[in-house]
Design a protein around this motif. Sequence first.
Motif, mmCIF file in Angstrom:
data_model
loop_
_atom_site.group_PDB
_atom_site.id
_atom_site.type_symbol
_atom_site.label_atom_id
_atom_site.label_comp_id
_atom_site.label_asym_id
_atom_site.label_seq_id
_atom_site.Cartn_x
_atom_site.Cartn_y
_atom_site.Cartn_z
ATOM 1 N N MET A 112 -6.666 -11.996 2.185
ATOM 2 C CA MET A 112 -5.478 -11.356 2.762
ATOM 3 C C MET A 112 -4.802 -10.437 1.752
ATOM 4 N N TRP A 113 -4.605 -10.928 0.515
ATOM 5 C CA TRP A 113 -3.965 -10.085 -0.497
ATOM 6 C C TRP A 113 -4.837 -8.881 -0.842
ATOM 7 N N GLY A 114 -6.158 -9.057 -0.858
ATOM 8 C CA GLY A 114 -7.044 -7.926 -1.129
ATOM 9 C C GLY A 114 -6.953 -6.858 -0.060
ATOM 10 N N VAL A 115 -6.922 -7.279 1.214
ATOM 11 C CA VAL A 115 -6.811 -6.308 2.319
ATOM 12 C C VAL A 115 -5.476 -5.576 2.248
ATOM 13 N N VAL A 116 -4.409 -6.311 1.953
ATOM 14 C CA VAL A 116 -3.079 -5.674 1.872
ATOM 15 C C VAL A 116 -3.027 -4.674 0.728
ATOM 16 N N ILE A 117 -3.503 -5.070 -0.449
ATOM 17 C CA ILE A 117 -3.462 -4.166 -1.604
ATOM 18 C C ILE A 117 -4.350 -2.941 -1.364
ATOM 19 N N GLY A 119 -5.200 -1.679 1.590
ATOM 20 C CA GLY A 119 -4.607 -0.847 2.632
ATOM 21 C C GLY A 119 -3.392 -0.084 2.155
ATOM 22 N N VAL A 120 -2.633 -0.661 1.217
ATOM 23 C CA VAL A 120 -1.405 -0.002 0.753
ATOM 24 C C VAL A 120 -1.707 1.034 -0.322
ATOM 25 N N PHE A 121 -2.560 0.686 -1.293
ATOM 26 C CA PHE A 121 -2.732 1.537 -2.463
ATOM 27 C C PHE A 121 -3.994 2.409 -2.429
ATOM 28 N N PHE A 122 -5.078 1.922 -1.857
ATOM 29 C CA PHE A 122 -6.358 2.581 -2.043
ATOM 30 C C PHE A 122 -6.915 3.242 -0.790
ATOM 31 N N TYR A 123 -6.258 3.114 0.335
ATOM 32 C CA TYR A 123 -6.787 3.707 1.564
ATOM 33 C C TYR A 123 -5.940 4.905 1.961
ATOM 34 N N LYS A 124 -6.613 6.001 2.285
ATOM 35 C CA LYS A 124 -5.903 7.197 2.725
ATOM 36 C C LYS A 124 -5.806 7.159 4.244
ATOM 37 N N TRP A 125 -4.600 6.960 4.743
ATOM 38 C CA TRP A 125 -4.440 6.777 6.191
ATOM 39 C C TRP A 125 -4.587 8.092 6.931
ATOM 40 N N ASN A 126 -3.894 9.132 6.500
ATOM 41 C CA ASN A 126 -4.055 10.464 7.099
ATOM 42 C C ASN A 126 -3.482 11.497 6.133
ATOM 43 N N ASP A 127 -3.523 12.760 6.544
ATOM 44 C CA ASP A 127 -3.074 13.849 5.671
ATOM 45 C C ASP A 127 -1.580 14.114 5.775
ATOM 46 N N HIS A 128 -0.829 13.257 6.419
ATOM 47 C CA HIS A 128 0.588 13.513 6.665
ATOM 48 C C HIS A 128 1.443 12.515 5.893
ATOM 49 N N GLU A 129 2.714 12.809 5.836
ATOM 50 C CA GLU A 129 3.659 11.924 5.142
ATOM 51 C C GLU A 129 3.869 10.670 5.969
ATOM 52 N N ASN A 130 3.601 9.519 5.383
ATOM 53 C CA ASN A 130 3.763 8.259 6.092
ATOM 54 C C ASN A 130 4.293 7.213 5.129
ATOM 55 N N ILE A 131 4.420 5.974 5.603
ATOM 56 C CA ILE A 131 5.064 4.925 4.815
ATOM 57 C C ILE A 131 4.230 4.516 3.606
ATOM 58 N N PHE A 132 2.900 4.751 3.668
ATOM 59 C CA PHE A 132 2.039 4.365 2.562
ATOM 60 C C PHE A 132 1.776 5.516 1.590
ATOM 61 N N ALA A 133 2.310 6.703 1.858
ATOM 62 C CA ALA A 133 2.047 7.852 1.008
ATOM 63 C C ALA A 133 2.531 7.649 -0.437
ATOM 64 N N PRO A 134 3.745 7.111 -0.684
ATOM 65 C CA PRO A 134 4.164 6.901 -2.091
ATOM 66 C C PRO A 134 3.247 5.948 -2.847
ATOM 67 N N PHE A 135 2.758 4.894 -2.184
ATOM 68 C CA PHE A 135 1.869 3.959 -2.861
ATOM 69 C C PHE A 135 0.538 4.633 -3.228
ATOM 70 N N ARG A 136 0.055 5.506 -2.338
ATOM 71 C CA ARG A 136 -1.190 6.216 -2.658
ATOM 72 C C ARG A 136 -0.986 7.170 -3.821
#
Length: 258
Positions: A112-117, A119-136
């Motif tokens: 669970m912690w691996g999937v969360v980390i 998804g938050v830090f290492f996965y690029k969700w899309n090319d737009h500004e979103n909630i995970f953009a600062p973590f990326r």
Amino acid sequence: MAKPDIDDYERRPNPKGWVQPKAPYNPFDPSDQRPAEGYPSEFNSPSKLKQNTGFVAQDATDFEKIRIDMKKLKYHPRPPSELYPGRYKVLRKINVQTPFKRGANITAKGTMWGVVIFGVFFYKWNDHENIFAPFRRIQLKVKELAFGELNIDDYNDLYNYKKDLPIPQKPLPSIMYEKNVEEHLVGEDTKNDEFIKDRFGNKHVVQAEHVKQKEEEGMLKAMDIAERELQIKKLKEELSSTTQINSSKESKPFWKVW
């Protein structure tokens, strides 16, 4: 002679049959007989500390009275030792988890912690500004510091991103769009509700794709026509050159060898 205290005059006399009690009174000790009239301490004024009513708990579920009495007696429910008379058994916390349960628990939490980390830090969700953009961006900065340079896409995501780039909206299903049209929520800004977005429907997407397809077909046809015209022009030039050579050969006199 010491002056008598006021409480000595107002103190209620001991009732008949009163005996000096053991201190503190143990309701679970059969040898500690309680007088029928009760102890004077039971008539003290109530204070912030919880006091028992003086009656032994009649039911095993009357936990409040039992808890108060146990706290007053400083009694801890320890079973007597069978090996050492007069001593008590030492209760220890035993780990009842099997190695399989412990391993399954660690594996589940790690997953669970691996999937969360990830998804938050290492996965690029899309090319737009979103909630995970600062973590990326934090991840990309750490990557830049660790490896020294980034590829073109990561560099643009870190430094050349557009903050005001709108997130594309998905088209509404035809049923929802027609319902919004019936409720006069589409097409007129004066009647639109501020909480309902005026989004396009599926039929608009189909119509736009049809128009785009027609434009692409027209461009392909124009390119084909242009290529054909170029080929015809080249053929005409080749034919004209061949005819000129043939005409020059025919006009040469027979007596000229060169």
